[in-house]
Design a protein around this motif. Structure first.
Motif, mmCIF file in Angstrom:
data_model
loop_
_atom_site.group_PDB
_atom_site.id
_atom_site.type_symbol
_atom_site.label_atom_id
_atom_site.label_comp_id
_atom_site.label_asym_id
_atom_site.label_seq_id
_atom_site.Cartn_x
_atom_site.Cartn_y
_atom_site.Cartn_z
ATOM 1 N N MET A 13 0.837 -1.206 0.000
ATOM 2 C CA MET A 13 0.000 0.000 0.000
ATOM 3 C C MET A 13 0.871 1.255 0.000
ATOM 4 S SD MET A 13 -3.020 -1.265 2.604
ATOM 5 C CE MET A 13 -3.891 0.301 2.707
ATOM 6 N N LYS A 14 1.920 1.228 0.809
ATOM 7 C CA LYS A 14 2.835 2.375 0.908
ATOM 8 C C LYS A 14 3.541 2.611 -0.428
ATOM 9 C CE LYS A 14 6.846 3.945 3.640
ATOM 10 N NZ LYS A 14 7.898 4.003 2.611
ATOM 11 N N TYR A 15 4.159 1.566 -0.977
ATOM 12 C CA TYR A 15 4.893 1.699 -2.239
ATOM 13 C C TYR A 15 3.945 2.044 -3.390
ATOM 14 C CZ TYR A 15 9.119 -0.332 -0.127
ATOM 15 O OH TYR A 15 10.228 -0.576 0.645
ATOM 16 N N ASP A 57 5.220 4.971 -9.236
ATOM 17 C CA ASP A 57 4.406 4.801 -10.447
ATOM 18 C C ASP A 57 4.278 3.338 -10.830
ATOM 19 O OD1 ASP A 57 3.988 7.530 -10.743
ATOM 20 O OD2 ASP A 57 5.893 7.780 -11.814
ATOM 21 N N GLU A 58 5.343 2.566 -10.533
ATOM 22 C CA GLU A 58 5.253 1.138 -10.838
ATOM 23 C C GLU A 58 6.084 0.308 -9.865
ATOM 24 O OE1 GLU A 58 7.367 -0.374 -14.516
ATOM 25 O OE2 GLU A 58 7.292 1.767 -15.019
ATOM 26 N N LEU A 59 5.700 -0.964 -9.741
ATOM 27 C CA LEU A 59 6.361 -1.893 -8.828
ATOM 28 C C LEU A 59 6.637 -3.206 -9.548
ATOM 29 C CD1 LEU A 59 4.058 -1.644 -5.650
ATOM 30 C CD2 LEU A 59 6.375 -0.702 -5.854
ATOM 31 N N VAL A 84 1.832 -2.646 -11.772
ATOM 32 C CA VAL A 84 2.545 -3.742 -11.098
ATOM 33 C C VAL A 84 3.033 -4.720 -12.155
ATOM 34 C CG1 VAL A 84 2.432 -5.541 -9.333
ATOM 35 C CG2 VAL A 84 1.040 -3.463 -9.076
ATOM 36 N N ASN A 85 4.343 -4.936 -12.182
ATOM 37 C CA ASN A 85 4.952 -5.825 -13.173
ATOM 38 C C ASN A 85 5.266 -7.175 -12.547
ATOM 39 O OD1 ASN A 85 5.171 -3.601 -15.085
ATOM 40 N ND2 ASN A 85 6.868 -2.874 -13.809
#
Length: 295
Positions: free
Chosen positions: A172-174, A179-181, A245-246
């Motif tokens: 949630m924080k990240y 913009d992307e994870l 999210v990748n």
């Protein structure tokens, strides 16, 4: 019921995620029980004499051990302390319980398995831990059942809650900051809301009081199967977070400790023996995020 008929329950590690949830729900179980919540500042479970004295002084009937060294990657370097808490302290608890006629419910982990299965792990599948953390928890189980065979071991997985630091809060924080994870998509398991596990433990205690203490190893996680990647997508959907999210492979995100690639636990035994109903992980995640967002 008179106070004299109540059984005293010691909850160790009570400032952690699970201990905090047990504290939260314990007020619903005070008909039969009186609870004593301790953490390391109140009771160091690595101190055998202190543990023995505490159990004796407070006439403890049941011990729910939530205390553990859980920093999985740090454990690879911090081997001595990890074993001291996850193995040696459990041996001390077991001896103290046996000496004082107390029963133990001990919390363990999916990390006792090697993660190479392709069907849910039942309690009788041979353990084969691949990390210092997993080995220390596995040896803790062995020490407990050797010294105090009439114990309950509950293995759980992917624990999160409204308390402490955990994967849900981190995503949630990240998700709000970036913009992307990149999130691992080839490790499969089941998220577990610590609130669900806490309530299951309290029902097991109730069962032990009214019927019988059904010793043995049990598995508990929420229902369903997912990956860390899909778990993240659902966290963001429920929290209204817009972040790309990748999906990535485990080898693209190297960690010091080896993670189980597959750690789905079979819950048939705990459901059958204790009549426990287990919610789907998505439902429980929604409840947790709602509590986080609404205070």
């Amino acid at each position: 019921m008179t106070e004299l008929n109540k059984k005293n329950v010691l909850v160790t590690g009570s400032n952690g995620q699970l201990g905090s949830e047990l504290r939260r729900f314990s007020s619903e179980f005070t008909t039969h029980f009186r609870f004593f919540f301790t953490d390391v500042a109140d009771l160091d479970i690595t101190d055998r004499q202190a543990v023995d004295a505490y159990i004796k002084e407070h006439s403890i009937a049941y011990i729910v051990n939530c205390a553990a060294y859980t920093a999985v990657d740090k454990a690879e370097d911090d081997v001595e302390l990890c074993y001291k808490i996850n193995r040696d302290a459990i041996a001390s608890l077991a001896v103290a319980a046996t000496n004082n006629g107390a029963r133990i419910i001990h919390i363990s982990t999916d990390y006792v398995f090697d993660g190479t299965a392709n069907a849910p792990y039942t309690e009788d599948i041979e353990t084969n831990p691949q990390s210092v953390y997993g080995k220390s928890k596995c040896e803790g189980e062995i020490e407990l059942l050797k010294a105090c065979p009439e114990s309950i071991v509950i293995r759980t997985a992917w624990l999160y809650s409204i308390y402490g630091n955990n994967f849900v809060k981190t995503m949630m924080k990240y998700g709000r900051e970036r913009d992307e994870l990149n999130v691992v998509a080839d490790q499969t398991g089941t998220p577990t809301n610590a609130a669900d596990l806490a309530q299951a433990i309290l029902r097991i205690l109730e069962h032990s009081y009214t019927k019988a203490f059904e010793s043995g190893i049990y598995h508990y996680s929420d229902e369903g199967v997912t990956t860390w990647y899909d778990f993240t997508l659902e966290i963001h959907r429920l929290a209204g977070i817009d972040c790309k999210v990748n999906p990535i492979a485990t080898d693209q995100y190297p960690t010091k400790a080896k993670r189980p690639m597959y750690s789905v636990l079979s819950k048939e035994k705990v459901k059958t023996v204790f009549g426990i109903s287990i919610p789907q992980w998505q439902e429980s995640l929604a409840v947790c995020i709602s509590e986080m967002e609404n205070g």
